[in-house]
Design a protein around this motif. Structure first.
Motif, mmCIF file in Angstrom:
data_model
loop_
_atom_site.group_PDB
_atom_site.id
_atom_site.type_symbol
_atom_site.label_atom_id
_atom_site.label_comp_id
_atom_site.label_asym_id
_atom_site.label_seq_id
_atom_site.Cartn_x
_atom_site.Cartn_y
_atom_site.Cartn_z
ATOM 1 N N ILE A 1 -7.331 -4.556 -15.598
ATOM 2 C CA ILE A 1 -7.227 -5.188 -14.294
ATOM 3 C C ILE A 1 -8.261 -6.295 -14.193
ATOM 4 O O ILE A 1 -9.450 -6.064 -14.365
ATOM 5 N N ASP A 2 -7.796 -7.488 -13.898
ATOM 6 C CA ASP A 2 -8.693 -8.606 -13.637
ATOM 7 C C ASP A 2 -8.708 -8.787 -12.114
ATOM 8 O O ASP A 2 -7.881 -9.489 -11.553
ATOM 9 N N TYR A 3 -9.652 -8.095 -11.479
ATOM 10 C CA TYR A 3 -9.717 -8.114 -10.017
ATOM 11 C C TYR A 3 -9.831 -9.534 -9.481
ATOM 12 O O TYR A 3 -9.146 -9.904 -8.529
ATOM 13 N N GLY A 4 -10.704 -10.320 -10.091
ATOM 14 C CA GLY A 4 -10.916 -11.677 -9.609
ATOM 15 C C GLY A 4 -9.652 -12.510 -9.613
ATOM 16 O O GLY A 4 -9.336 -13.181 -8.633
ATOM 17 N N THR B 1 -20.181 -14.925 -0.838
ATOM 18 C CA THR B 1 -20.707 -14.893 -2.203
ATOM 19 C C THR B 1 -20.065 -13.758 -2.996
ATOM 20 O O THR B 1 -19.773 -13.912 -4.186
ATOM 21 N N THR B 2 -19.824 -12.642 -2.331
ATOM 22 C CA THR B 2 -19.173 -11.507 -2.990
ATOM 23 C C THR B 2 -17.773 -11.893 -3.450
ATOM 24 O O THR B 2 -17.396 -11.629 -4.591
ATOM 25 N N ILE B 3 -17.025 -12.553 -2.567
ATOM 26 C CA ILE B 3 -15.668 -13.009 -2.920
ATOM 27 C C ILE B 3 -15.757 -13.966 -4.106
ATOM 28 O O ILE B 3 -15.013 -13.834 -5.085
ATOM 29 N N SER B 4 -16.659 -14.930 -4.036
ATOM 30 C CA SER B 4 -16.816 -15.921 -5.092
ATOM 31 C C SER B 4 -17.166 -15.258 -6.423
ATOM 32 O O SER B 4 -16.585 -15.590 -7.459
ATOM 33 N N LYS C 1 -17.933 -12.523 -12.164
ATOM 34 C CA LYS C 1 -19.361 -12.224 -12.281
ATOM 35 C C LYS C 1 -19.710 -10.841 -11.746
ATOM 36 O O LYS C 1 -20.773 -10.318 -12.051
ATOM 37 N N LYS C 2 -18.813 -10.313 -10.928
ATOM 38 C CA LYS C 2 -19.096 -9.057 -10.250
ATOM 39 C C LYS C 2 -17.814 -8.241 -10.168
ATOM 40 O O LYS C 2 -16.742 -8.798 -9.948
ATOM 41 N N SER C 3 -17.930 -6.928 -10.347
ATOM 42 C CA SER C 3 -16.777 -6.040 -10.167
ATOM 43 C C SER C 3 -16.868 -5.402 -8.789
ATOM 44 O O SER C 3 -17.938 -4.920 -8.404
#
Length: 131
Positions: A31-34, A60-63, A69-71
């Motif tokens: 899964i590629d959440y982004g 920033t979390t969405i970005s 960069k972040k899961s």
């Protein structure tokens, strides 16, 4: 009442699936959440700021999620899906590639065949593909 109970059960199953997916890692689940969130956000014609406001999380979390960069954790996934009007079940559903109309017609016809006819058809197609 039964509908509500069933719907609630499906919701919790999807939520549990999200937690399991996070526990074993998005790489394993494929899964590629982004990418999925980016696609859904654009489909809804929302900016990152708009989505962040609706989901009540930081822009920033969405970005960072969209950039890989972040899961996201399970709660963040649920908030973003809710903001995008997507159920967790829909979000985690495996996408099926669209079948061309010609192949769809063949599949529809094949579904009506007996097991013997299907076996014959399979052999016929296999012999045709060898040429």
């Amino acid at each position: 009442m039964q509908y509500f109970t069933t719907a609630l059960a499906y919701y919790w199953l999807a939520f549990l699936f999200a937690i399991i997916a996070l526990a074993i890692g998005s790489e394993i689940m494929g899964i590629d959440y982004g990418a999925k969130f980016l696609e859904l956000r654009k489909k809804n014609k929302l900016s990152q700021k708009d989505l962040a406001n609706i989901a009540e999380i930081g822009q920033t979390t969405i970005s960072d999620i969209e950039a890989g960069k972040k899961s996201p954790n399970a709660i963040t996934i649920e908030k973003i899906c809710s903001a995008l009007n997507v159920t967790l079940t829909e979000f985690f559903a495996e996408e099926r590639p669209q079948i061309e109309p010609e192949l769809r017609r063949l599949v529809d016809i094949a579904r009506k065949l007996s097991p013997e006819q299907i076996e014959y058809l399979q052999k016929l197609l296999e012999s045709m593909s060898k040429d």
